[in-house]
Design an enzyme around this catalytic site. Structure first.
Site, PDB file in Angstrom:
ATOM      1  N   HIS A  80      92.709  53.738  55.665  1.00 21.97           N
ATOM      2  CA  HIS A  80      93.617  52.722  56.219  1.00 21.97           C
ATOM      3  C   HIS A  80      93.124  52.145  57.539  1.00 21.97           C
ATOM      4  O   HIS A  80      93.877  51.503  58.252  1.00 21.97           O
ATOM      5  CB  HIS A  80      95.022  53.316  56.399  1.00 21.97           C
ATOM      6  N   THR A 112     100.558  65.108  53.095  1.00 22.77           N
ATOM      7  CA  THR A 112     100.856  63.811  52.486  1.00 22.77           C
ATOM      8  C   THR A 112     101.750  64.022  51.277  1.00 22.77           C
ATOM      9  O   THR A 112     101.577  64.978  50.535  1.00 22.77           O
ATOM     10  CB  THR A 112      99.566  63.046  52.115  1.00 22.77           C
ATOM     11  N   SER A 113     102.705  63.127  51.118  1.00 20.72           N
ATOM     12  CA  SER A 113     103.693  63.315  50.051  1.00 20.72           C
ATOM     13  C   SER A 113     103.158  62.879  48.690  1.00 20.72           C
ATOM     14  O   SER A 113     103.710  63.237  47.657  1.00 20.72           O
ATOM     15  CB  SER A 113     104.951  62.530  50.378  1.00 20.72           C
ATOM     16  N   ASN A 145      95.096  58.516  57.826  1.00 21.53           N
ATOM     17  CA  ASN A 145      95.509  58.322  59.215  1.00 21.53           C
ATOM     18  C   ASN A 145      94.576  57.355  59.926  1.00 21.53           C
ATOM     19  O   ASN A 145      93.365  57.343  59.679  1.00 21.53           O
ATOM     20  CB  ASN A 145      95.555  59.669  59.945  1.00 21.53           C
ATOM     21  N   TYR A 169     100.589  47.327  68.597  1.00 21.70           N
ATOM     22  CA  TYR A 169      99.419  48.170  68.327  1.00 21.70           C
ATOM     23  C   TYR A 169      98.842  48.780  69.594  1.00 21.70           C
ATOM     24  O   TYR A 169      98.322  49.896  69.569  1.00 21.70           O
ATOM     25  CB  TYR A 169      98.366  47.407  67.502  1.00 21.70           C
ATOM     26  N   ASP A 190      94.318  57.231  63.303  1.00 21.12           N
ATOM     27  CA  ASP A 190      93.887  57.761  64.597  1.00 21.12           C
ATOM     28  C   ASP A 190      92.523  58.431  64.460  1.00 21.12           C
ATOM     29  O   ASP A 190      91.970  58.535  63.367  1.00 21.12           O
ATOM     30  CB  ASP A 190      94.932  58.755  65.134  1.00 21.12           C
ATOM     31  N   CYS A 212      84.814  32.117  66.835  1.00 27.05           N
ATOM     32  CA  CYS A 212      85.562  31.128  66.043  1.00 27.05           C
ATOM     33  C   CYS A 212      86.947  30.827  66.602  1.00 27.05           C
ATOM     34  O   CYS A 212      87.683  30.047  66.017  1.00 27.05           O
ATOM     35  CB  CYS A 212      85.676  31.601  64.595  1.00 27.05           C
ATOM     36  N   CYS A 257      86.822  35.320  61.350  1.00 29.72           N
ATOM     37  CA  CYS A 257      85.459  35.519  60.850  1.00 29.72           C
ATOM     38  C   CYS A 257      85.106  37.000  60.675  1.00 29.72           C
ATOM     39  O   CYS A 257      84.016  37.336  60.227  1.00 29.72           O
ATOM     40  CB  CYS A 257      84.444  34.840  61.782  1.00 29.72           C
TER      41      CYS A 257
HETATM   42 ZN   LIG Z   1      85.967  34.957  64.703  1.00 30.61          ZN
END
Ligand SMILES: [Zn+2]
Length: 253
Positions: free
Chosen positions: A123, A194-195, A106, A71, A108, A156, A134
């Protein structure tokens, strides 16, 4: 060419007469800025991983370091990219329309960087992070980006994860409700890049259509949604959208 001009004029007239325009964007819009789809980004080092390993709760549990680095790699691609003329045209359209909703699949921030004010992200956001335990939001600290492992939550101790929707996870409830409402209440629903095969991409245009909204589609090729479209404008959104804005009657919006 005349045909395309006529279609642009028809679509522009629909937009000019609309009280509420809802725009729905997908991967094609980002791809024109060089931000590829999930699979496009899986080159080189990443080519031997599969999507389930890199974007699921199971994959994160099995190998949090690899998911974290994946990522960060994708975030760097997004940060290096620039909004394209299609993003800019949508930001301008937002200022012209009485009511305007922009829903995107998207992750971004290219719409925001082009000037769009209110973007509904179905998304999630690749540049935001939260605790996998948490769910407290987390701001990256110095060294986090390059670290081999995700940072741990200060509350946590669970791992921090990107605030994107992974395979098998629910879409964010609030954003879904906003997107549904925007589809139900619009006069014109503009589908771009978009498809329309993946949930909920197929549903939103269908809802708009059922409620009497007119569908305008901008895609590089016909899609599963084209049957619903009153006007289909074939071509890259970065080329079609600026032309569409130019075709708007100057006094009507
Ligand atoms: Zn946490």
């Amino acid at each position: 060419m005349l045909h395309q001009q006529e279609l642009l004029a028809a679509a522009a007239k629909m937009l000019a007469n609309a009280r509420h325009i809802t725009v729905f964007t997908g991967a094609g819009v980002s791809a024109e800025s060089g931000v590829g789809t999930f699979r496009d980004a899986q080159t080189g080092l990443w080519s031997h991983f599969d999507a389930q390993q890199l974007a699921s709760q199971e994959g994160f549990a099995a190998d949090p370091g690899t998911v974290w680095r994946w990522y960060q790699h994708r975030l760097a691609i997004v940060e290096a990219a620039q909004p394209n003329p299609g993003h800019v045209a949508l930001a301008n359209l937002e200022m012209l329309a009485p009511h305007f909703s922009l829903v995107t699949q998207n992750i971004d921030d290219l719409h925001e960087r082009a000037g769009s004010r209110h973007v509904i992200h179905l998304h999630g956001h690749i540049g935001r992070f939260h605790c996998n335990g948490c769910e407290t939001p987390y701001t990256l600290r110095s060294g986090d980006r390059e670290a081999p492992m995700p940072p741990c939550c200060p509350h946590c101790t669970a791992y921090i994860r990107p605030s994107v929707v992974w395979f098998g996870e629910m879409l964010p409830e609030q954003e879904m409700q906003k997107a549904w409402r925007a589809a139900e209440h619009c006069d014109v629903f503009l589908v771009i890049g978009t498809s329309g095969v993946v949930y909920p991409a197929a549903q939103l245009p269908a809802i708009a259509h059922r409620r009497g909204g007119a569908i305008i589609e901008i895609n590089t090729e016909r899609s599963a949604l084209s049957a619903l479209a009153e006007v289909l404008l074939l071509g890259p959104s970065g080329e079609v959208l600026p032309k569409l804005l130019d075709a708007l009657p100057r006094t009507s919006l």
